[in-house]
Design an enzyme around this catalytic site. Structure first.
Site, PDB file in Angstrom:
ATOM      1  N   HIS A  62     185.512  89.699  78.405  1.00 48.18           N
ATOM      2  CA  HIS A  62     186.815  89.804  77.731  1.00 48.18           C
ATOM      3  C   HIS A  62     186.798  91.025  76.820  1.00 48.18           C
ATOM      4  O   HIS A  62     186.382  90.950  75.665  1.00 48.18           O
ATOM      5  CB  HIS A  62     187.094  88.526  76.935  1.00 48.18           C
ATOM      6  CG  HIS A  62     188.495  88.436  76.416  1.00 48.18           C
ATOM      7  ND1 HIS A  62     189.105  87.231  76.144  1.00 48.18           N
ATOM      8  CD2 HIS A  62     189.409  89.385  76.097  1.00 48.18           C
ATOM      9  CE1 HIS A  62     190.329  87.449  75.686  1.00 48.18           C
ATOM     10  NE2 HIS A  62     190.526  88.765  75.642  1.00 48.18           N
ATOM     11  N   GLN A 142     199.686  89.209  71.671  1.00 44.75           N
ATOM     12  CA  GLN A 142     200.296  89.443  72.977  1.00 44.75           C
ATOM     13  C   GLN A 142     201.806  89.658  72.762  1.00 44.75           C
ATOM     14  O   GLN A 142     202.469  88.814  72.157  1.00 44.75           O
ATOM     15  CB  GLN A 142     200.073  88.234  73.888  1.00 44.75           C
ATOM     16  CG  GLN A 142     198.623  87.875  74.122  1.00 44.75           C
ATOM     17  CD  GLN A 142     197.963  88.717  75.197  1.00 44.75           C
ATOM     18  OE1 GLN A 142     198.594  89.141  76.158  1.00 44.75           O
ATOM     19  NE2 GLN A 142     196.682  88.970  75.022  1.00 44.75           N
ATOM     20  N   HIS A 196     195.820  81.023  74.542  1.00 45.22           N
ATOM     21  CA  HIS A 196     197.166  81.258  74.002  1.00 45.22           C
ATOM     22  C   HIS A 196     198.043  80.061  74.347  1.00 45.22           C
ATOM     23  O   HIS A 196     199.118  80.195  74.933  1.00 45.22           O
ATOM     24  CB  HIS A 196     197.743  82.564  74.547  1.00 45.22           C
ATOM     25  CG  HIS A 196     197.024  83.775  74.035  1.00 45.22           C
ATOM     26  ND1 HIS A 196     197.326  84.355  72.818  1.00 45.22           N
ATOM     27  CD2 HIS A 196     196.004  84.492  74.550  1.00 45.22           C
ATOM     28  CE1 HIS A 196     196.528  85.391  72.624  1.00 45.22           C
ATOM     29  NE2 HIS A 196     195.701  85.489  73.650  1.00 45.22           N
ATOM     30  N   ASP A 275     186.373  90.807  72.893  1.00 41.95           N
ATOM     31  CA  ASP A 275     187.837  90.933  72.822  1.00 41.95           C
ATOM     32  C   ASP A 275     188.209  92.240  72.121  1.00 41.95           C
ATOM     33  O   ASP A 275     189.200  92.318  71.396  1.00 41.95           O
ATOM     34  CB  ASP A 275     188.454  89.728  72.102  1.00 41.95           C
ATOM     35  CG  ASP A 275     189.971  89.634  72.296  1.00 41.95           C
ATOM     36  OD1 ASP A 275     190.507  90.347  73.170  1.00 41.95           O
ATOM     37  OD2 ASP A 275     190.623  88.873  71.554  1.00 41.95           O
ATOM     38  N   LEU A 308     195.648  88.828  63.593  1.00 42.80           N
ATOM     39  CA  LEU A 308     194.496  89.479  64.195  1.00 42.80           C
ATOM     40  C   LEU A 308     194.854  90.017  65.579  1.00 42.80           C
ATOM     41  O   LEU A 308     195.500  89.318  66.373  1.00 42.80           O
ATOM     42  CB  LEU A 308     193.317  88.508  64.315  1.00 42.80           C
ATOM     43  CG  LEU A 308     192.558  88.188  63.022  1.00 42.80           C
ATOM     44  CD1 LEU A 308     191.588  87.044  63.242  1.00 42.80           C
ATOM     45  CD2 LEU A 308     191.814  89.415  62.519  1.00 42.80           C
TER      46      LEU A 308
END
Length: 390
Positions: A62, A142, A196, A275, A308
């Site tokens: 990721h 997102q 999510h 990430d 974040l």
């Protein structure tokens, strides 16, 4: 083909710790791991300090970007920059991770990754499609305007455009159409991951029965643990067939909660990830993530509202943080950074451990667990300036 011998350091072989060990590399592969090695054939050798350790190359399943480059740039130059930088932190292969964006932007990124030719650096093992089939309430960084319902036909088109390189998909199980979606992913050998998501425990449990096996960045942007509703976090804790990613930067998840996850889930089901976004390695400043401005200061990346926005975490720092937070040992780290991700995306036959016949993806660590050398498929692609390789 001249052999390369790495000698004297401790070697974290697939099942054994070999002190004063030797690893032999021929071309891209490991051809010997052990204590004593004799040959009459010509060879080169690197004699390492006995206090050093050799571990399998780390796999980041990721990651969005690094060094000012992002997967969504959809250019071979950006992919090459990321692949070149990652070995400095001990990452030898990765899943190129997309973000929720317009269909056209996602398709362009997928096609770019599909056409990218791995050279001598960290290997692209496929694609992690993060979004757009996620919950608006748990969007995080997102872009909400591009979040969409689950569209299986669209996904099939994207998989074709990617050259069947999509290996892992993050989506919200509470969305309509999720059951058919998971069944399709499982049948195709694609990892279905909850993320999510505002799903309740039963939403997740029902899908694990038919193929959901993973949780994206545990604790972050998912329904948390409540004593009357275990949520997504509770599902990751309780369901033994679910692996879970963890961002161990001290910001996304605090030290005590990392300890809790490690004690409950254990090394067998945890996977360390970064990430990371394009700001990794770039210092403080303002950077783009999916068309959004992200401010980076003191190692923290946030949107304008304070959300974040990915991380600037390096894998070798995740390694050290995990050991400091939990007291786990380096062997445990190899499980969470190499074995588990390799098994998750079905490349353990050639990646994820130090064993004869596997790719020579190797990381040499010093006494402080700093990366001093990284080999990607047998080639030394990163060496600390102070390290003598003669």
């Amino acid at each position: 083909m001249k052999k390369l011998l790495l000698r004297k350091a401790s070697v974290y072989e697939e099942t054994l710790l070999i002190e004063n060990g030797t690893v032999v590399i021929e071309g891209e592969k490991i051809t010997f791991v052990g204590s004593n090695y004799d040959t009459n054939e010509p060879y080169e050798e690197i004699v390492l300090p006995a206090s050093y350790n050799i571990i399998p190359g780390m796999i980041d399943i990721h990651i969005h970007g690094a060094g000012g480059a992002d997967m969504m740039d959809a250019t071979p130059e950006s992919l090459e920059k990321i692949a070149t930088l990652l070995p400095r932190e001990g990452t030898t292969s990765f899943l190129a991770t997309t973000i929720t964006q317009s269909d056209a932007a996602i398709e362009k990124a997928l096609e770019n990754i599909a056409s990218y030719s791995n050279k001598d650096n960290a290997e692209v093992l496929g694609i992690h499609l993060e979004g757009p089939f996620i919950n608006q309430e748990m969007a995080g960084a997102q872009p909400k305007q591009y979040i969409s319902r689950i569209d299986l036909e669209k996904f099939k088109r994207w998989q074709r455009r990617s050259g069947n390189q999509i290996k892992l998909v993050t989506f919200a199980p509470e969305l309509e159409g999720s059951r058919e979606f998971v069944q399709f992913l499982a049948a195709e050998g694609i990892v279905a991951s909850v993320g999510h998501s505002n799903a309740v425990f039963t939403d997740v449990k029902e899908l694990t029965d038919i193929g959901l096996t993973h949780a994206t960045h545990l604790f972050n942007q998912m329904r948390g643990l409540h004593h009357r509703e275990p949520g997504v976090v509770g599902a990751a804790f309780l369901l033994g067939n679910v692996t879970a990613e963890l961002i161990v930067d001290g910001l996304h998840v605090c030290q005590e909660t990392v300890q809790l996850a490690y004690q409950v889930i254990g090394k067998e089901r945890l996977i360390l990830i970064t990430d990371a976004m394009r700001a990794k390695g770039m210092g403080n400043g303002v950077f783009d993530l999916g068309g959004q401005a992200v401010k980076v200061s003191a190692g923290k990346a946030v949107l304008e509202d304070g959300t974040l926005a990915g991380s600037v975490l390096k894998m070798n720092d995740a390694l050290k943080n995990m050991m400091n937070y939990t007291g786990c040992c380096l062997r445990d780290i190899t499980v969470m950074t190499a074995v588990n991700p390799a098994k998750k995306i079905d490349v353990f036959d050639r990646k994820g451990s130090i064993a004869v016949g596997k790719d020579a993806d190797l990381v040499v660590l010093n006494e402080s667990n700093e990366v001093v050398m990284t080999f990607c498929r047998g080639k030394l692609v990163w060496c600390q300036a102070t390290m003598n390789t003669n």
